[in-house]
Structure formats: structure tokens, C-alpha cells
Design a protein around this motif. Structure first.
Motif, PDB file in Angstrom:
ATOM      1  N   GLY A  63      36.652  37.717  39.294  1.00 22.52           N
ATOM      2  CA  GLY A  63      37.481  37.153  40.606  1.00 22.52           C
ATOM      3  C   GLY A  63      37.362  38.437  41.391  1.00 22.52           C
ATOM      4  O   GLY A  63      37.660  39.849  40.103  1.00 22.52           O
ATOM      5  N   LYS A  64      37.628  38.395  42.226  1.00 26.10           N
ATOM      6  CA  LYS A  64      37.831  38.983  43.411  1.00 26.10           C
ATOM      7  C   LYS A  64      38.374  38.733  44.205  1.00 26.10           C
ATOM      8  O   LYS A  64      38.512  37.925  45.289  1.00 26.10           O
ATOM      9  N   LEU A  65      39.779  39.702  44.592  1.00 26.64           N
ATOM     10  CA  LEU A  65      40.674  39.607  45.777  1.00 26.64           C
ATOM     11  C   LEU A  65      41.148  40.688  46.744  1.00 26.64           C
ATOM     12  O   LEU A  65      41.362  41.345  45.740  1.00 26.64           O
ATOM     13  N   GLY A  66      40.717  40.418  47.950  1.00 30.15           N
ATOM     14  CA  GLY A  66      40.484  41.365  49.209  1.00 30.15           C
ATOM     15  C   GLY A  66      39.077  42.044  49.188  1.00 30.15           C
ATOM     16  O   GLY A  66      38.023  41.563  48.567  1.00 30.15           O
ATOM     17  N   SER A  67      39.621  43.304  50.251  1.00 28.45           N
ATOM     18  CA  SER A  67      37.853  43.679  50.781  1.00 28.45           C
ATOM     19  C   SER A  67      38.390  44.982  50.120  1.00 28.45           C
ATOM     20  O   SER A  67      37.566  46.033  49.570  1.00 28.45           O
ATOM     21  N   TYR A  70      41.448  46.029  46.732  1.00 27.39           N
ATOM     22  CA  TYR A  70      40.940  44.184  45.822  1.00 27.39           C
ATOM     23  C   TYR A  70      41.126  44.990  44.657  1.00 27.39           C
ATOM     24  O   TYR A  70      41.604  46.017  43.715  1.00 27.39           O
ATOM     25  N   PHE A  71      41.254  43.411  44.335  1.00 28.99           N
ATOM     26  CA  PHE A  71      42.029  43.666  42.912  1.00 28.99           C
ATOM     27  C   PHE A  71      40.991  42.367  41.924  1.00 28.99           C
ATOM     28  O   PHE A  71      40.106  41.772  43.030  1.00 28.99           O
ATOM     29  N   ARG A  72      40.958  42.776  40.358  1.00 27.29           N
ATOM     30  CA  ARG A  72      39.551  42.136  39.704  1.00 27.29           C
ATOM     31  C   ARG A  72      39.808  42.301  38.197  1.00 27.29           C
ATOM     32  O   ARG A  72      39.696  42.947  37.663  1.00 27.29           O
ATOM     33  N   PRO A  73      40.801  40.012  38.510  1.00 28.70           N
ATOM     34  CA  PRO A  73      40.493  40.572  36.904  1.00 28.70           C
ATOM     35  C   PRO A  73      39.116  39.562  36.044  1.00 28.70           C
ATOM     36  O   PRO A  73      38.622  38.867  36.907  1.00 28.70           O
ATOM     37  N   GLU A  74      38.895  39.681  35.004  1.00 35.08           N
ATOM     38  CA  GLU A  74      38.400  39.893  34.159  1.00 35.08           C
ATOM     39  C   GLU A  74      38.443  39.693  32.376  1.00 35.08           C
ATOM     40  O   GLU A  74      39.312  39.588  32.243  1.00 35.08           O
ATOM     41  N   LEU A  75      37.307  38.241  32.557  1.00 35.35           N
ATOM     42  CA  LEU A  75      37.857  37.586  31.169  1.00 35.35           C
ATOM     43  C   LEU A  75      36.181  37.368  30.369  1.00 35.35           C
ATOM     44  O   LEU A  75      35.325  37.103  30.838  1.00 35.35           O
ATOM     45  N   VAL A  76      36.688  38.518  29.461  1.00 30.87           N
ATOM     46  CA  VAL A  76      34.868  39.173  29.122  1.00 30.87           C
ATOM     47  C   VAL A  76      35.073  39.466  27.158  1.00 30.87           C
ATOM     48  O   VAL A  76      36.057  39.526  26.417  1.00 30.87           O
ATOM     49  N   LYS A  92      34.717  42.137  17.507  1.00 29.88           N
ATOM     50  CA  LYS A  92      34.445  41.140  18.545  1.00 29.88           C
ATOM     51  C   LYS A  92      36.027  41.012  19.292  1.00 29.88           C
ATOM     52  O   LYS A  92      36.482  40.176  18.117  1.00 29.88           O
ATOM     53  N   LYS A  93      35.965  40.849  20.012  1.00 29.48           N
ATOM     54  CA  LYS A  93      36.956  40.600  20.945  1.00 29.48           C
ATOM     55  C   LYS A  93      37.157  40.139  22.780  1.00 29.48           C
ATOM     56  O   LYS A  93      36.322  40.406  23.274  1.00 29.48           O
ATOM     57  N   LEU A  94      38.234  39.475  22.687  1.00 27.32           N
ATOM     58  CA  LEU A  94      37.942  39.109  24.498  1.00 27.32           C
ATOM     59  C   LEU A  94      39.275  40.342  25.095  1.00 27.32           C
ATOM     60  O   LEU A  94      39.696  41.068  24.743  1.00 27.32           O
ATOM     61  N   ASP A  95      38.185  40.309  25.756  1.00 27.26           N
ATOM     62  CA  ASP A  95      38.652  41.695  26.676  1.00 27.26           C
ATOM     63  C   ASP A  95      38.981  40.827  28.512  1.00 27.26           C
ATOM     64  O   ASP A  95      38.418  39.959  28.810  1.00 27.26           O
ATOM     65  N   ALA A  96      40.624  41.686  29.011  1.00 28.72           N
ATOM     66  CA  ALA A  96      41.336  40.999  30.201  1.00 28.72           C
ATOM     67  C   ALA A  96      41.494  42.733  30.528  1.00 28.72           C
ATOM     68  O   ALA A  96      42.308  42.094  30.906  1.00 28.72           O
ATOM     69  N   PRO A  97      40.297  42.671  31.447  1.00 24.47           N
ATOM     70  CA  PRO A  97      40.948  43.922  32.330  1.00 24.47           C
ATOM     71  C   PRO A  97      41.198  43.835  33.679  1.00 24.47           C
ATOM     72  O   PRO A  97      40.604  42.541  33.691  1.00 24.47           O
ATOM     73  N   LEU A  98      42.235  44.675  34.286  1.00 23.12           N
ATOM     74  CA  LEU A  98      43.060  44.159  35.485  1.00 23.12           C
ATOM     75  C   LEU A  98      42.907  44.796  36.335  1.00 23.12           C
ATOM     76  O   LEU A  98      44.289  46.641  36.372  1.00 23.12           O
ATOM     77  N   LEU A  99      42.036  44.924  37.004  1.00 23.97           N
ATOM     78  CA  LEU A  99      41.302  46.452  37.599  1.00 23.97           C
ATOM     79  C   LEU A  99      41.637  46.504  39.751  1.00 23.97           C
ATOM     80  O   LEU A  99      41.732  45.483  39.899  1.00 23.97           O
ATOM     81  N   ILE A 104      34.394  52.381  48.467  1.00 23.70           N
ATOM     82  CA  ILE A 104      34.696  54.508  49.668  1.00 23.70           C
ATOM     83  C   ILE A 104      33.898  54.542  50.686  1.00 23.70           C
ATOM     84  O   ILE A 104      34.544  55.220  51.583  1.00 23.70           O
ATOM     85  N   ILE A 105      32.304  54.351  50.374  1.00 26.39           N
ATOM     86  CA  ILE A 105      31.399  54.724  51.285  1.00 26.39           C
ATOM     87  C   ILE A 105      30.610  53.418  51.207  1.00 26.39           C
ATOM     88  O   ILE A 105      29.648  53.488  49.577  1.00 26.39           O
ATOM     89  N   GLY A 106      29.576  53.035  52.218  1.00 26.05           N
ATOM     90  CA  GLY A 106      28.760  51.523  52.186  1.00 26.05           C
ATOM     91  C   GLY A 106      28.909  50.903  50.810  1.00 26.05           C
ATOM     92  O   GLY A 106      30.385  50.194  50.859  1.00 26.05           O
ATOM     93  N   PRO A 107      28.333  50.300  49.810  1.00 22.50           N
ATOM     94  CA  PRO A 107      28.543  49.748  48.570  1.00 22.50           C
ATOM     95  C   PRO A 107      29.175  50.044  47.674  1.00 22.50           C
ATOM     96  O   PRO A 107      28.892  49.863  46.538  1.00 22.50           O
ATOM     97  N   PHE A 108      29.638  51.362  47.853  1.00 23.27           N
ATOM     98  CA  PHE A 108      30.925  51.970  47.161  1.00 23.27           C
ATOM     99  C   PHE A 108      31.738  51.910  46.977  1.00 23.27           C
ATOM    100  O   PHE A 108      32.174  51.543  47.607  1.00 23.27           O
ATOM    101  N   HIS A 109      31.981  51.216  45.173  1.00 27.23           N
ATOM    102  CA  HIS A 109      33.895  51.445  45.299  1.00 27.23           C
ATOM    103  C   HIS A 109      33.875  52.323  43.886  1.00 27.23           C
ATOM    104  O   HIS A 109      32.776  52.051  42.607  1.00 27.23           O
ATOM    105  N   LEU A 110      34.741  52.595  43.588  1.00 25.91           N
ATOM    106  CA  LEU A 110      35.584  53.460  42.775  1.00 25.91           C
ATOM    107  C   LEU A 110      37.112  51.619  41.844  1.00 25.91           C
ATOM    108  O   LEU A 110      37.560  51.848  42.576  1.00 25.91           O
ATOM    109  N   PHE A 111      37.072  52.019  41.110  1.00 23.43           N
ATOM    110  CA  PHE A 111      38.517  51.444  40.565  1.00 23.43           C
ATOM    111  C   PHE A 111      38.823  51.261  38.869  1.00 23.43           C
ATOM    112  O   PHE A 111      38.124  52.566  38.283  1.00 23.43           O
ATOM    113  N   GLY A 112      40.267  51.117  38.704  1.00 21.74           N
ATOM    114  CA  GLY A 112      40.254  51.335  37.055  1.00 21.74           C
ATOM    115  C   GLY A 112      41.221  50.088  37.175  1.00 21.74           C
ATOM    116  O   GLY A 112      42.179  49.749  38.098  1.00 21.74           O
ATOM    117  N   GLY A 113      41.650  50.357  35.999  1.00 21.09           N
ATOM    118  CA  GLY A 113      43.347  49.796  35.179  1.00 21.09           C
ATOM    119  C   GLY A 113      42.982  49.170  33.795  1.00 21.09           C
ATOM    120  O   GLY A 113      42.320  49.264  32.853  1.00 21.09           O
TER     121      GLY A 113
END
Length: 196
Positions: A63-67, A70-76, A92-99, A104-113
């Protein structure tokens, strides 16, 4: 001439920004992992061995919230494999990154969490995994991404934070002095995502 160059660069940046994915939403993702777990300790020889890295895979939702920020939670669902002299370790594992990310410019973005990780299944070739210290652990994800319209590609690095050893028992080893394996992942993750 100088005005023509400035106008061309401005037009290029503006048109790139128009195509960048900026809205909130949810979607699907999947891709490849280049993974290695931690050291394997062999009790008979009293030696440590690093893992030979292998390619695994992952598939999930996000999911993605913001522009701009942004906050991007995942279930993988993630499947990885590491090779040692004694055999292959599959996890084998379930990952839930909370990013949290920033465009930063145009279509590029940085993330972490942080990434919450739950081990679903594990197997060590020709041996028995007696116990894994913790089925639940925490790691860190950070990386860079590129989005065009509804399609995104990102490359990230993941590392487990806390020690999480598995005890390995085979026919030649006493259960009083088992071999041990550090199950913390260290991996590069390449993902393709599609926002619905």
C-alpha cells in the motif's frame, strides 16, 4: 543557445514528473533476491563458514499513502537459499516492511524502514533443524526506486538486526554439541510493482 538548453532541461524534468507515480493506492509486487544468511558453525572442526549466495524470489502486496513523502507498508512471502559445505539452507518467511520514502526528482525516490520478519518454514539439506531461536525477528530495508505511471522498479538492501541462530543436528553430531547457523538474512532485493 543557453536559453534553449535551459528550456530543454526544464521541459524534460517537467514531463518526467508528470509520469512519476505520486498518488496513494495499493498493488502487487514480486521479484528476485540475491541472498546469503550468516555464518555456519561446525562443532567438530570448531570452524565458521560464510554462506555462498543464491538467488531466491518474493511475491506480495503493498500500500502507499502520500505523495512527496509517503508511507509504504508491504506484506511479502520470501523464499531464500544459502549454500554451505555441509548442505543448503532454505528459508521461507513472511516479511512486513514498514517503509517511509521521499520522491527526490522526477520518477526517482529513496526509502527505508524496519522490516518485521516471521519464519514460516526452514530446511537444512541432509540434517535436522532442532530449533530456531526466534521465529519472529526485525530487520532493516533501504533502497532506491523508479516509478512510471502505475509500474515501479526498486532495488533495496535488507539486513536482519538481531541474532537468530538455528541448531542443526545430523547423524554424526551429538545433540549436546550441535552445529549452529545464523539465520539472519543479508540480501539485495530487486522488485517490480504494479499499482492498481
Amino acid at each position: 543557445m543557453r536559453n534553449l538548453i535551459i528550456t530543454s532541461i526544464t521541459t524534460l524534468l517537467f514531463s518526467t514528473c508528470i509520469y512519476a507515480q505520486t498518488e496513494s493506492g495499493f498493488g502487487f509486487k514480486g521479484g528476485l533476491n540475491y541472498n546469503g544468511n550468516g555464518d555456519y558453525f561446525e562443532s567438530i572442526t570448531n570452524n565458521y563458514q560464510n554462506a555462498d549466495r543464491n538467488i531466491g524470489y518474493h511475491i506480495g502486496v503493498f500500500g502507499k499513502l502520500g505523495s512527496k513523502i509517503y508511507f509504504r507498508p508491504e506484506l511479502v512471502y520470501t523464499a531464500t537459499k544459502s549454500d554451505y559445505d555441509a548442505g543448503s539452507f532454505e528459508l521461507k518467511k513472511l516479511d512486513a516492511p514498514l517503509l517511509v520514502g521521499i520522491n527526490i526528482i522526477g520518477p526517482f525516490h529513496l526509502f527505508g524502514g524496519p522490516s518485521l520478519q516471521y519464519i514460516v518454514d526452514s530446511d537444512f539439506q541432509n540434517s535436522t533443524i532442532n530449533t530456531i531461536e526466534n521465529d519472529f525477528s526485525i530487520g532493516l530495508n533501504f533502497g532506491i526506486g523508479f516509478n512510471l505511471n502505475k509500474i515501479g522498479i526498486d532495488l533495496r538492501y535488507e539486513r536482519g538486526f538481531n541474532d537468530n541462530e538455528a541448531t542443526i543436528i545430523n547423524n554424526n553430531i551429538s545433540s549436546l554439541n550441535p552445529n549452529r547457523l545464523d539465520t539472519r538474512p543479508e540480501q539485495l532485493i530487486l522488485s517490480l510493482s504494479i499499482m492498481l
